[in-house]
Scaffold this motif. Structure first.
Motif, mmCIF file in Angstrom:
data_model
loop_
_atom_site.group_PDB
_atom_site.id
_atom_site.type_symbol
_atom_site.label_atom_id
_atom_site.label_comp_id
_atom_site.label_asym_id
_atom_site.label_seq_id
_atom_site.Cartn_x
_atom_site.Cartn_y
_atom_site.Cartn_z
ATOM 1 N N ASP A 114 45.520 48.123 33.895
ATOM 2 C CA ASP A 114 46.246 46.910 34.262
ATOM 3 C C ASP A 114 46.915 46.246 33.053
ATOM 4 N N ARG A 149 36.853 39.314 34.866
ATOM 5 C CA ARG A 149 37.596 39.317 36.121
ATOM 6 C C ARG A 149 37.684 40.714 36.740
ATOM 7 N N VAL A 195 39.360 43.205 35.523
ATOM 8 C CA VAL A 195 40.673 43.789 35.260
ATOM 9 C C VAL A 195 40.507 45.022 34.371
ATOM 10 N N GLY A 253 44.869 38.271 35.824
ATOM 11 C CA GLY A 253 43.823 38.691 36.742
ATOM 12 C C GLY A 253 44.195 38.465 38.188
ATOM 13 N N ASN A 264 45.383 41.505 41.100
ATOM 14 C CA ASN A 264 44.569 41.562 42.306
ATOM 15 C C ASN A 264 45.310 41.086 43.544
ATOM 16 N N GLY A 265 46.639 40.886 43.417
ATOM 17 C CA GLY A 265 47.432 40.629 44.606
ATOM 18 C C GLY A 265 48.114 39.288 44.717
ATOM 19 N N SER A 309 46.389 32.327 44.292
ATOM 20 C CA SER A 309 45.286 33.227 44.628
ATOM 21 C C SER A 309 45.782 34.545 45.179
ATOM 22 N N SER A 310 44.934 35.554 45.098
ATOM 23 C CA SER A 310 45.251 36.870 45.650
ATOM 24 C C SER A 310 44.871 36.984 47.118
ATOM 25 N N THR A 311 44.258 35.929 47.672
ATOM 26 C CA THR A 311 43.840 35.953 49.056
ATOM 27 C C THR A 311 44.515 34.834 49.821
#
Length: 482
Positions: free
Chosen positions: A3, A23, A25, A310, A314-315, A478-480
């Protein structure tokens, strides 16, 4: 493919590596392993808060000490004594109010150990070249190996090869006429309770200084040298400089554990990002030593960038990385102005040039104008405070923020049932997990009357508001999704 590839393992690169490691990563850190000596020895209060979050504050405090009083001599006679700043007592809101002296090599060793605890390590090597495309960065190392990474971070110092490869300008000035002999030496002929200096009292300019380095047997030696001097970096050179500047021959230096010639550089990169490559620390900005700002600003560059990298790997939206330069470039410019002003005061021989105020502690720095900040508290440092759980046990707010997560503080708003994946919700109030017995935490976080406060992983308030406001902001951090 990894990454993140980090080039450089000084305090900035190591801070970033530790943050990425916790995290999850995938990263690598490459560094040539050059000894750094004492160099940046002052850790400011905000940096101590960062190190608390990263899990090294205990080791840092054990290794460090407060700065000693400065003592000025004329030959063997003490002619002046004073401190850079008055020692302050810790408060609930500011747990680490004083600068801590820790030699840079020891700060690096502590971060190395923390990285090892997280399963990481620093690889010895050097960057030879790199290219980038839409999907990542391909780096070639000096030993012929290659590394493919989604992102590359240059933490490789003022002469940064990463910055030069990117073609980013490094505007400012190098004051070749203002050079200094610096090193770590030992002597048994001075006490370790004072920072010993010999100065021209008429101009308030220091001719030579010997500062005892906390937790070691060393003194940091500093002495200005002529612009055209090319001294041999031997113990004899340092001894001669001491005798000529102090007029004394009774102080014998017995060891030279690190040596260098320093010249004043005051520069900042025109950009902190180009595509998938980022600049942090001295690669992005170099300061005069006045005020102890350089190392600390670099650590906080890394702390700002780490959580964003991070989140994105992660999205989270890739646009989150745009805010690194948006936030850190103006902060670095402001801090550069502070350190330069302090240095100019010393050059001009102003009587208060040794004094340091709140502006150097970096607790007041923030991101109120950032696109990530909303409302009157947006972008400000999340203050510490004391809460009590249902059993009466005492908890610091910053302890509840520690870790790689985002945090929402919810004050007496439990009917909202607020929840968000990957976000820690801390409920405070009569029916909550924690009680704010004196009301100080509530006052610090709800001055605009909002019930919820969103705090970023780097300890800055993103926004306050109701549940819909917080969820909207979280969608960009956020990734979510909820």
């Amino acid at each position: 493919m990894i990454d993140v590839l980090v080039i450089g393992a000084g305090p900035t690169g190591l801070t970033l590596a530790v943050d990425l490691a916790r995290r999850g990563v995938r990263y690598r850190v490459i560094d040539p392993g050059t000894r750094t000596g004492s160099r940046g020895k002052g850790l400011q209060p905000r940096t101590l808060e960062v190190f608390d979050d990263l899990g090294v504050i205990g080791a840092v405090r054990a290794a460090g000490a407060a700065y000693p009083p400065i003592r000025a001599y004329a030959g063997g006679e003490v002619v002046w004594e004073g401190r850079m700043s008055e020692t302050k007592a810790a408060t609930a809101a500011v747990p680490y109010p004083n600068v801590l002296m820790v030699p840079q090599w020891r700060t690096e060793a502590i971060l190395h150990d923390r990285l090892a605890d997280l399963g990481g390590r620093v690889e010895r090597g050097e960057l030879a070249a790199f290219t980038q495309d839409a999907d990542g960065v391909t780096a070639t190392l000096a030993d012929g190996g290659t590394v493919r990474a989604a992102y590359l971070v240059g933490a490789d110092g003022g002469r940064s090869d990463v910055r030069k490869t990117l073609g980013i300008g490094f505007g400012g000035e190098t004051r070749d006429a203002e050079r200094m002999l610096i090193g770590d030496v030992r002597t048994a002929d001075l006490d370790r309770d004072h920072w010993h200096t010999w100065a021209d009292m008429a101009t308030q300019s220091v001719r030579v200084g010997l500062c005892p380095l906390a937790g070691t047997d060393d003194f940091q030696f500093t002495a200005p040298i002529a612009p055209d001097a090319n001294p041999e970096l031997t113990l004899a050179t340092y001894q001669k400089a001491l005798e000529e500047a102090s007029g004394r021959t009774d102080i014998r230096l017995t060891d030279l554990t690190w040596s260098s010639v320093y010249r004043v550089n005051i520069r900042m990169a025109e950009r902190f990002r180009a595509g998938r490559a980022f600049l942090v620390g001295d690669a992005a900005h170099v300061h005069s030593p006045a005020g102890g700002q350089g190392l600390n600003t670099g650590v906080q560059d890394a702390y700002n960038l780490g959580w964003k990298l991070g989140a994105v790997v992660n999205g989270a939206p890739a646009s989150l990385l745009d805010t690194y330069e948006e936030e850190r470039l103006p902060v670095a410019a402001a801090v550069l102005g502070i350190s330069t002003a302090l240095y100019e005061k010393a050059v001009e021989g102003q009587a208060d040039a040794h004094q340091r105020g709140e502006e150097t502690q970096q607790l007041l720095l923030g991101y109120p104008d950032s696109s990530l900040s909303d409302g009157p508290l947006g972008g400000t440092r999340a203050p510490d405070g004391v809460l009590h759980d249902r059993d009466g046990a005492r908890h610091r707010v910053h302890d509840l923020l520690c870790g790689p997560h985002l945090t929402v503080l919810a004050f007496d708003s439990f009917d909202t049932g607020f929840a968000y994946p990957g976000v820690r919700v801390v409920t405070i109030g009569e029916a909550g997990e924690y009680q704010d017995q004196d009301g100080e935490v509530r006052a610090a976080y709800t001055s605009d009357g909002a019930a919820l406060t969103l705090i970023r992983p780097d300890g800055y308030i993103a926004c306050t508001g109701d549940a819909d406001t917080i969820r909207t902001r979280l969608s960009g951090l956020s990734s979510t999704t909820a």
